[in-house]
Motif scaffolding. Sequence first.
Motif, PDB file in Angstrom:
ATOM      1  N   PHE A 168      13.577   2.878  15.277  1.00  0.00           N
ATOM      2  CA  PHE A 168      13.018   1.546  15.517  1.00  0.00           C
ATOM      3  C   PHE A 168      11.509   1.655  15.705  1.00  0.00           C
ATOM      4  N   VAL A 169      10.770   0.952  14.857  1.00  0.00           N
ATOM      5  CA  VAL A 169       9.310   0.973  14.877  1.00  0.00           C
ATOM      6  C   VAL A 169       8.793  -0.395  15.302  1.00  0.00           C
ATOM      7  N   ILE A 170       7.980  -0.443  16.335  1.00  0.00           N
ATOM      8  CA  ILE A 170       7.318  -1.693  16.689  1.00  0.00           C
ATOM      9  C   ILE A 170       5.874  -1.638  16.223  1.00  0.00           C
ATOM     10  N   ASP A 171       5.313  -2.797  15.926  1.00  0.00           N
ATOM     11  CA  ASP A 171       3.919  -2.913  15.497  1.00  0.00           C
ATOM     12  C   ASP A 171       3.310  -4.063  16.287  1.00  0.00           C
ATOM     13  N   ILE A 172       2.537  -3.738  17.303  1.00  0.00           N
ATOM     14  CA  ILE A 172       2.065  -4.736  18.266  1.00  0.00           C
ATOM     15  C   ILE A 172       0.812  -5.436  17.752  1.00  0.00           C
TER      16      ILE A 172
ATOM     17  N   TYR B 265       1.413  -6.413   2.579  1.00  0.00           N
ATOM     18  CA  TYR B 265       0.640  -5.267   2.081  1.00  0.00           C
ATOM     19  C   TYR B 265       1.400  -3.975   2.374  1.00  0.00           C
ATOM     20  N   LEU B 266       1.907  -3.856   3.602  1.00  0.00           N
ATOM     21  CA  LEU B 266       2.664  -2.677   3.980  1.00  0.00           C
ATOM     22  C   LEU B 266       3.966  -2.585   3.184  1.00  0.00           C
ATOM     23  N   ALA B 267       4.626  -3.729   2.947  1.00  0.00           N
ATOM     24  CA  ALA B 267       5.860  -3.748   2.158  1.00  0.00           C
ATOM     25  C   ALA B 267       5.601  -3.237   0.740  1.00  0.00           C
ATOM     26  N   ASP B 268       4.496  -3.671   0.154  1.00  0.00           N
ATOM     27  CA  ASP B 268       4.123  -3.192  -1.186  1.00  0.00           C
ATOM     28  C   ASP B 268       3.871  -1.689  -1.171  1.00  0.00           C
ATOM     29  N   LEU B 269       3.165  -1.234  -0.150  1.00  0.00           N
ATOM     30  CA  LEU B 269       2.823   0.182  -0.035  1.00  0.00           C
ATOM     31  C   LEU B 269       4.078   1.034   0.124  1.00  0.00           C
ATOM     32  N   LEU B 270       5.000   0.589   0.973  1.00  0.00           N
ATOM     33  CA  LEU B 270       6.251   1.318   1.183  1.00  0.00           C
ATOM     34  C   LEU B 270       7.083   1.367  -0.095  1.00  0.00           C
ATOM     35  N   THR B 271       7.092   0.251  -0.819  1.00  0.00           N
ATOM     36  CA  THR B 271       7.838   0.194  -2.080  1.00  0.00           C
ATOM     37  C   THR B 271       7.289   1.207  -3.079  1.00  0.00           C
ATOM     38  N   LYS B 272       5.956   1.282  -3.166  1.00  0.00           N
ATOM     39  CA  LYS B 272       5.326   2.243  -4.076  1.00  0.00           C
ATOM     40  C   LYS B 272       5.604   3.688  -3.667  1.00  0.00           C
TER      41      LYS B 272
ATOM     42  N   VAL C  32       2.899   4.711   6.999  1.00  0.00           N
ATOM     43  CA  VAL C  32       3.902   5.159   6.024  1.00  0.00           C
ATOM     44  C   VAL C  32       4.408   6.549   6.389  1.00  0.00           C
ATOM     45  N   GLN C  33       3.498   7.442   6.755  1.00  0.00           N
ATOM     46  CA  GLN C  33       3.883   8.809   7.080  1.00  0.00           C
ATOM     47  C   GLN C  33       4.753   8.867   8.334  1.00  0.00           C
ATOM     48  N   ILE C  34       4.476   7.991   9.294  1.00  0.00           N
ATOM     49  CA  ILE C  34       5.303   7.932  10.502  1.00  0.00           C
ATOM     50  C   ILE C  34       6.729   7.520  10.150  1.00  0.00           C
ATOM     51  N   MET C  35       6.868   6.562   9.237  1.00  0.00           N
ATOM     52  CA  MET C  35       8.208   6.132   8.836  1.00  0.00           C
ATOM     53  C   MET C  35       8.933   7.225   8.052  1.00  0.00           C
ATOM     54  N   HIS C  36       8.201   7.929   7.209  1.00  0.00           N
ATOM     55  CA  HIS C  36       8.781   9.083   6.511  1.00  0.00           C
ATOM     56  C   HIS C  36       9.322  10.101   7.527  1.00  0.00           C
ATOM     57  N   ARG C  37       8.515  10.379   8.534  1.00  0.00           N
ATOM     58  CA  ARG C  37       8.895  11.375   9.537  1.00  0.00           C
ATOM     59  C   ARG C  37      10.133  10.943  10.317  1.00  0.00           C
ATOM     60  N   LEU C  38      10.186   9.681  10.726  1.00  0.00           N
ATOM     61  CA  LEU C  38      11.344   9.181  11.460  1.00  0.00           C
ATOM     62  C   LEU C  38      12.612   9.255  10.621  1.00  0.00           C
ATOM     63  N   LEU C  39      12.503   8.903   9.357  1.00  0.00           N
ATOM     64  CA  LEU C  39      13.671   8.951   8.471  1.00  0.00           C
ATOM     65  C   LEU C  39      14.141  10.388   8.276  1.00  0.00           C
TER      66      LEU C  39
END
Length: 407
Positions: free
Chosen positions: A124-128, A19-26, A390-397
């Motif tokens: 590096f993002v962890i998801d516990i 689900y997250l992979a689809d969301l990131l792709t979009k 998604v926003q956290i990954m945008h910010r890290l990038l």
Amino acid sequence: MVTNYCQFPGETGNSRYTYLADLLTKEGFDVEVIASTFYHKTKKQRAFSGEDLKYLGYKTTLIYEPGYPKNVSVKRLYSNEVMAKNIMTYLKARKRPDLIYCPFPPIAIGRKVAAYAEKHKIPFVIDIQDLWPEAFRMVFNPPVLSNLLYKPFEKGADAVFRQADAILAVSQTYVDRAANVNKKNALEASVFLGTDLNHFDSLSETRDQLTESHQGVQVAYIGTLGSSYDINLVTDAVHLLKKKGLTNIHFVVMGDGPKRKVFEDHAKKLGISYEFTGMLPYDEMVKKLVQCDIAVNPIVKGAAQSVINKVGDYAAAGLPVLNTQENKEYRGYVDHLRIGLNCIPGDAEDLAENMERLSQDPQLRKEMGENNRRFAETHFNRRNTYEEMVQIMHRLLQESSEEKHVL
């Protein structure tokens, strides 16, 4: 995305990762999902490869993992180590990614991927999803030797948590565990596993239409039938009420696992009204769940789980919950939001008393069920909650790009 517990389209489950992979792709990300050839749910090698999944919006790469017969076993640890080694071989051969998202556990994979990301200065993002070795202690916790046995695992987990640039988790309980040892002032977000409520609702009819189709009170459990879940406690509670003359309670168990036969034999021995459906496709599970009247979350005393997948589905279905879980975070939601009743772990009489209260009071069930549905809409709806990840990954990038530009 390095996730060996991924469920692809066509496989049973409601995967957070695809689900997250689809969301990131979009959102415009160029995504690759690195997963295992071994499917954790069925304990079998997958019958397809990454090449078979080219129709997806993201790239898929399946890395060989030998597999294991049981969740808590030495073979599982060995299997994880083999896959971790194979993942590293693959990562070293491919172009370096701009960001790595890695669910935790397993420790072996997280440790190696975290070290790789640290060496190459990759965010590096962890998801516990669960806490190791805490979950292992529930099944195997020998006196005296336990601390000695699990100390290396604790150090391994700490190493992963320390190196994270962002800490995501399925509960605040897990975020806090990692943040306590993190040295990077990591970004943090507690995002429940959740579900897509639009999809969930499309799989079910309205509750009013469905509840006309059965008599009595149906008590539902969904999920794994393993050591962390006290299904026999629920059976005992139903049996106690039957002895009091409440014979209209039917226990519906949807799921499978290593203790299914033990649980089913116990229900048969006590002569209660019950049904073990086995593992159901998600759509069938939803249709059956929304026909029930009460949900149970019978976690054993001392378990490490926090806000787990099943409670999201219970909320989406609008069911009041009988909860034996000790976790303070979820017990707090049950009390403060009035979505059900907290019970004493391992106490069949207390569970029976609370079950009787709900079974005898349709108005209370309705009120608590509606509260739980509102809880789903605010905290479990992936269409809204996953945007924070998604926003956290945008910010890290963005921060990584700016840092490289300065250098």
